[in-house]
Scaffold this motif. Structure first.
Motif, PDB file in Angstrom:
ATOM      1  N   GLU A 296       0.843  -1.199   0.000  1.00 35.05           N
ATOM      2  CA  GLU A 296       0.000   0.000   0.000  1.00 35.05           C
ATOM      3  C   GLU A 296       0.876   1.246   0.000  1.00 35.05           C
ATOM      4  O   GLU A 296       1.718   1.422   0.885  1.00 35.05           O
ATOM      5  CB  GLU A 296      -0.906   0.022   1.236  1.00 35.05           C
ATOM      6  N   GLN A 449      -4.535  -4.993  10.018  1.00 37.91           N
ATOM      7  CA  GLN A 449      -4.584  -4.174   8.818  1.00 37.91           C
ATOM      8  C   GLN A 449      -5.585  -4.750   7.832  1.00 37.91           C
ATOM      9  O   GLN A 449      -5.615  -5.969   7.596  1.00 37.91           O
ATOM     10  CB  GLN A 449      -3.195  -4.120   8.159  1.00 37.91           C
ATOM     11  N   VAL A 451      -7.082  -4.391   3.863  1.00 35.57           N
ATOM     12  CA  VAL A 451      -7.020  -3.810   2.519  1.00 35.57           C
ATOM     13  C   VAL A 451      -8.335  -4.203   1.855  1.00 35.57           C
ATOM     14  O   VAL A 451      -8.643  -5.391   1.717  1.00 35.57           O
ATOM     15  CB  VAL A 451      -5.804  -4.318   1.713  1.00 35.57           C
ATOM     16  N   HIS A 504     -12.062   2.794   6.110  1.00 34.38           N
ATOM     17  CA  HIS A 504     -12.105   1.992   7.343  1.00 34.38           C
ATOM     18  C   HIS A 504     -11.314   2.602   8.490  1.00 34.38           C
ATOM     19  O   HIS A 504     -10.389   2.055   9.028  1.00 34.38           O
ATOM     20  CB  HIS A 504     -11.692   0.537   7.088  1.00 34.38           C
TER      21      HIS A 504
HETATM   22 MG    MG Z   1      -6.120  -0.508   5.725  1.00 38.65          MG
END
Ligand code: MG
Ligand code: NFE
Length: 504
Positions: A296, A449, A451, A504
């Motif tokens: 990312e 985390q 995504v 988020h």
């Molecule tokens: Mg994230």
């Protein structure tokens, strides 16, 4: 000199999203997409009991909570070194499947269809359907009392080239109303085994905490049959009618042309047999998916966290005043490439792999009815078509899976939370590839985390200044009237963005 058009907020999507496009001679020459809020779920999760994760992450979204719950329990399964029981695996598919159906029906009818279907046509309705007559009376009285056209909640809308065949308009509007009932039925079906929805109570590491009984099987099946009938007789036909009336939209909104699917719906306990296979298509070539190639970027995102990091070790530190950044969405990349995720990616990966003959037959059948080629699917209308096709596939599979349940057999396997551990949960949410990365220390969440599909699709530019998938899809679009940039709205909505999820 380029003219700037801003759509802020983009309505009829989830969350706070803005687009800014530069237009020269009516063509979009540059586009910027901004997620306009920060939420902080990854921070909230730090230090908590790992068993909170599937409940907290479901609160990321009210539309696709089940997929967050599933990603979370898949990550925990891996961290605890367990596999779900057979019933548990099947129930996860059935709950996620019901949520797909709810979400896709919501997207087509209540978010996207009114970009094409002419809701104002209701004022010309002279038939006998009581639902349409009620709606006509209500719209007429709203319009006359407020002098606003057409009427809330069908406002705001751009002026433009809506469907002119009123029979198609009436059918689609009737199905728009029916779709509200169908979404409730999809939630009811899922809730039979989820305990409640939209936020499922029963998703748990090791399976699902709800027992399998014959009465629950019967309840789920009867609701799913109704949904299948609506998909076959309403949704698919409406998509075909819209697609036939707007053939240009098979040329618009192509985007990056790269597709990513993590794969979802385990059909066997060895994780090797997925209804939607994983895969990567870059520059037209298909390859297997390697989760280690995900990173990312944050150069243009409002975070001070290091850029280009794999989600197993990345951080989310907000930096609201960062210069050069224009979005609260990070920029996920696969091997450095911009990727589209979602129903079209799943259909493209599966179609090119060619193992799912049913999917291939459905895609080819639709293409032949519409007189289109597979490459035309990479477009606004292709995304709507792919979503409708997979809704049918999922509904049929849910009816098959429910028959594979064994009443009395366990839905969950036992587990212990380890002192330390890591896990990744990769699945497919309705809007595309979803991953949760978890690490545990002292039996608590050390790092979490996510995504998320819309993070992929609606990302801003990356460190190499490459625009995100939706930004690229907007490029080259012809905007007939800059006061009514309907073409841009149609391109954005074809991705079914959910900014609540994306940030988020
Ligand atoms: Mg994230
Ligand atoms: Ni909030 Fe979500 C996205 C989907 S991620 S809707 O993006 O689908 O589970």
């Amino acid at each position: 000199m380029a003219k700037i058009i801003k759509i802020d907020p983009v309505t009829r999507i989830e969350g706070h999203f803005a687009i800014r496009v530069e237009v020269e001679s009516n063509l979009i020459v540059n586009a910027y997409c901004s997620g306009e809020m920060f939420r902080g779920f990854e921070t909230i999760l730090k230090g908590r009991d790992p068993l909170d994760a599937q409940q907290i992450t479901q609160r990321i979204c009210g539309v696709c909570p089940v997929s967050h719950g599933v990603a979370s329990i898949l990550a925990q399964d891996q961290a605890y070194g367990i596999k779900p029981s057979n019933n548990g695996r099947i129930l996860r598919n059935m709950i996620l499947g019901a949520n797909y159906i709810q979400s896709h029906i919501l997207h087509f009818y209540h978010l996207a269809a009114l970009d094409f279907v002419d809701i104002a046509a209701i004022l010309n309705y002279n038939g006998r359907d009581p639902v349409l007559n009620n709606l006509k009376g209500w719209v007429a009285s709203e319009v006359s009392s407020k002098a606003v056209f057409p009427a809330a909640p069908f406002l705001p809308r751009y002026k433009g080239d809506y469907l002119t065949d009123n029979e198609f308009n009436f059918t689609a509007i009737r199905n728009y109303m029916e779709a509200l009932e169908m979404r409730a039925k999809a939630h009811k079906a899922g809730a039979v085994f989820a305990g409640k929805l939209p936020h499922a109570a029963s998703l748990f590491p090791g399976g699902v905490s709800e027992k399998v009984t014959v009465d629950k099987i019967v309840a789920y099946k009867s609701l799913m049959k109704e949904l299948k009938s609506f998909i076959d007789n309403g949704y698919l036909n409406d998509v075909v009618n819209v697609a036939k009336a707007f053939p240009d939209y098979f040329k618009l909104g192509k985007g990056c042309g790269n597709f990513l699917a993590y794969g979802a719906f385990n059909e066997s306990n060895d994780n090797l047999n997925l209804l939607f296979p994983s895969g990567v298509i870059i520059n037209g070539t298909i390859d297997s998916f390697d989760p280690l190639k995900i990173t990312e970027d944050t150069d243009h995102s409002l975070y001070s966290s290091a850029s280009g990091i794999h989600p197993a070790s990345s951080e989310t530190t907000p930096a609201p005043h960062k210069s050069g950044a224009y979005s609260w969405i990070k920029a996920p990349r696969y091997n450095g490439c911009v990727m589209e995720v979602g129903p079209l990616s799943r259909v493209m990966v599966s179609y090119i792999k060619g193992r799912d003959l049913k999917l291939k037959k459905l895609v080819d059948g639709l293409l032949s009815v519409l007189d289109k080629k597979p490459e035309d699917l990479v477009s606004v209308m292709g995304r709507h078509a792919a979503r409708a096709i997979e809704t049918k596939i999922v509904a049929e599979k849910c009816l098959q899976w429910v028959d594979e349940l064994v009443p009395g057999e366990p839905s969950c396997t036992d587990f212990k939370i380890p002192e330390t551990g890591t896990g990744v949960g990769l699945t497919e949410a309705p809007r595309g590839a979803l991953g949760h990365w978890l690490s545990i220390k002292d039996k608590k969440i050390e790092r979490y985390q996510c995504v998320v599909p819309t993070t992929w699709n609606c990302s801003p530019r990356d460190d190499m200044k490459k625009p995100g998938a939706v930004e690229q899809a907007l490029l080259g679009a012809y905007i007939k009237d800059d006061k009514n940039p309907l073409e841009a709205a149609r391109i954005v909505r074809s991705f079914d963005p959910c900014i609540a999820c994306a940030v988020h």
